[in-house]
Design an enzyme around this catalytic site. Structure first.
Site, PDB file in Angstrom:
ATOM      1  CG  HIS A 121     -14.049   8.026 -19.986  1.00 26.51           C
ATOM      2  ND1 HIS A 121     -13.469   7.191 -19.053  1.00 26.51           N
ATOM      3  CD2 HIS A 121     -13.122   8.164 -20.977  1.00 26.51           C
ATOM      4  CE1 HIS A 121     -12.269   6.825 -19.447  1.00 26.51           C
ATOM      5  NE2 HIS A 121     -12.029   7.404 -20.614  1.00 26.51           N
ATOM      6  CG  ASP A 122     -15.688   6.603 -16.071  1.00 26.69           C
ATOM      7  OD1 ASP A 122     -16.790   6.169 -15.696  1.00 26.69           O
ATOM      8  OD2 ASP A 122     -15.101   6.183 -17.098  1.00 26.69           O
ATOM      9  N   GLY A 139      -9.677  10.738 -18.457  1.00 29.65           N
ATOM     10  CA  GLY A 139     -10.674   9.933 -17.769  1.00 29.65           C
ATOM     11  C   GLY A 139     -10.379   9.704 -16.299  1.00 29.65           C
TER      12      GLY A 139
END
Length: 263
Positions: A121-122, A139
């Site tokens: 994520h991200d 992340g």
């Protein structure tokens, strides 16, 4: 018109462009947009709020747009945006963002993402990067244009890898990797400028020579980081505009390093 295999499951709300190919037993969710010319291999899942640009090739058994593996995630409609002409091979996993960041994971264009790679994520992946087999990005990792990450490499959350950097296989990254340099090992340590990569991409001898000087100041001079940055800044002011631009970019990266740099 898209070419969808009879065994694939494509939600009616999904938006598929012309000439998109969806292989056997693949699943496309309702909030997915896939632009023309993209190919989805068999048994792959494209889900979440995910957008794929033109000409992407997704390998078999990949999961693109899955929920972030973050215990704070509470079902928010975060997104994944992938550019154009990426090669994403078998068993790759790429997750959407979290609201703790900006709610967005991005992959640029022209990247080569090999089998079993995980992009959490991200993360923000630039353009023309190479992520070799089983590279694992936690992340919030940022990867610059033309960077190469060797197979079996683990990258700690929030680490940034600069443009044209090269990371050797089976490395462990817990700090930022400045642009243009080669690192390797557990934990990764620097081994000089990525000379061969820069030559292949048309960098002049003057630029490469200047970057070698910057590397020596940073890693071989015995100077503290802030002292080295001042020296590098003074060198940039004496160089031609083309050379100075690359050195300034190097300095800008150092100025944004929040985890420190590999030493």
């Amino acid at each position: 018109m898209a070419n969808i295999h009879s065994t694939a499951v494509v939600d009616p709300k999904a938006q598929l462009g012309d000439d998109v190919i969806v292989g056997p037993y693949s699943v496309i969710g309702p909030n997915v947009t896939i632009a023309s010319g993209s190919q989805i291999g068999s048994h792959s899942i494209i889900e979440g709020h995910t957008t794929l640009g033109k000409g992407n090739k997704i390998g078999h058994f990949s999961v693109i747009g899955g929920n972030p593996q973050d215990m704070k995630y509470a079902g928010e409609p975060t997104r994944l945006v992938i550019g154009e002409r990426n090669m994403i091979r078998e068993y790759v996993t790429i997750h959407t963002g979290t609201i703790q960041d900006n709610g967005l994971t991005t992959v640029g264009s022209g990247n080569w993402i090999m089998a079993y790679v995980h992009i959490a994520h991200d993360c923000r992946i630039g353009n023309h990067a190479v992520l070799s087999n089983n590279a694992q990005l936690a992340g919030h990792v940022h990867v610059g244009d033309w960077a190469i990450i060797g197979g079996m490499t683990g990258v700690h959350q929030f680490v940034r890898i600069g443009s044209h950097a090269m990371v050797g296989g089976a490395s462990v990254l817990v700090q930022d990797v400045p642009p243009f340099i080669t690192v390797s090992g557990n934990r990764a340590t620097p081994y000089g400028i990525n000379v061969e990569g820069l030559r292949r991409r048309g960098y002049s001898t003057d630029v490469i020579t200047a970057l070698r000087g910057v590397y020596k100041l940073l890693y071989k001079s015995g100077l503290r980081l802030e002292e080295a940055k001042k020296k590098i800044d003074s060198i940039a002011s004496l160089e031609t505009p083309v050379v100075s631009q690359e050195i300034r970019g190097f300095l800008d990266f150092l100025g944004m390093a929040t985890r420190g740099i590999v030493r």
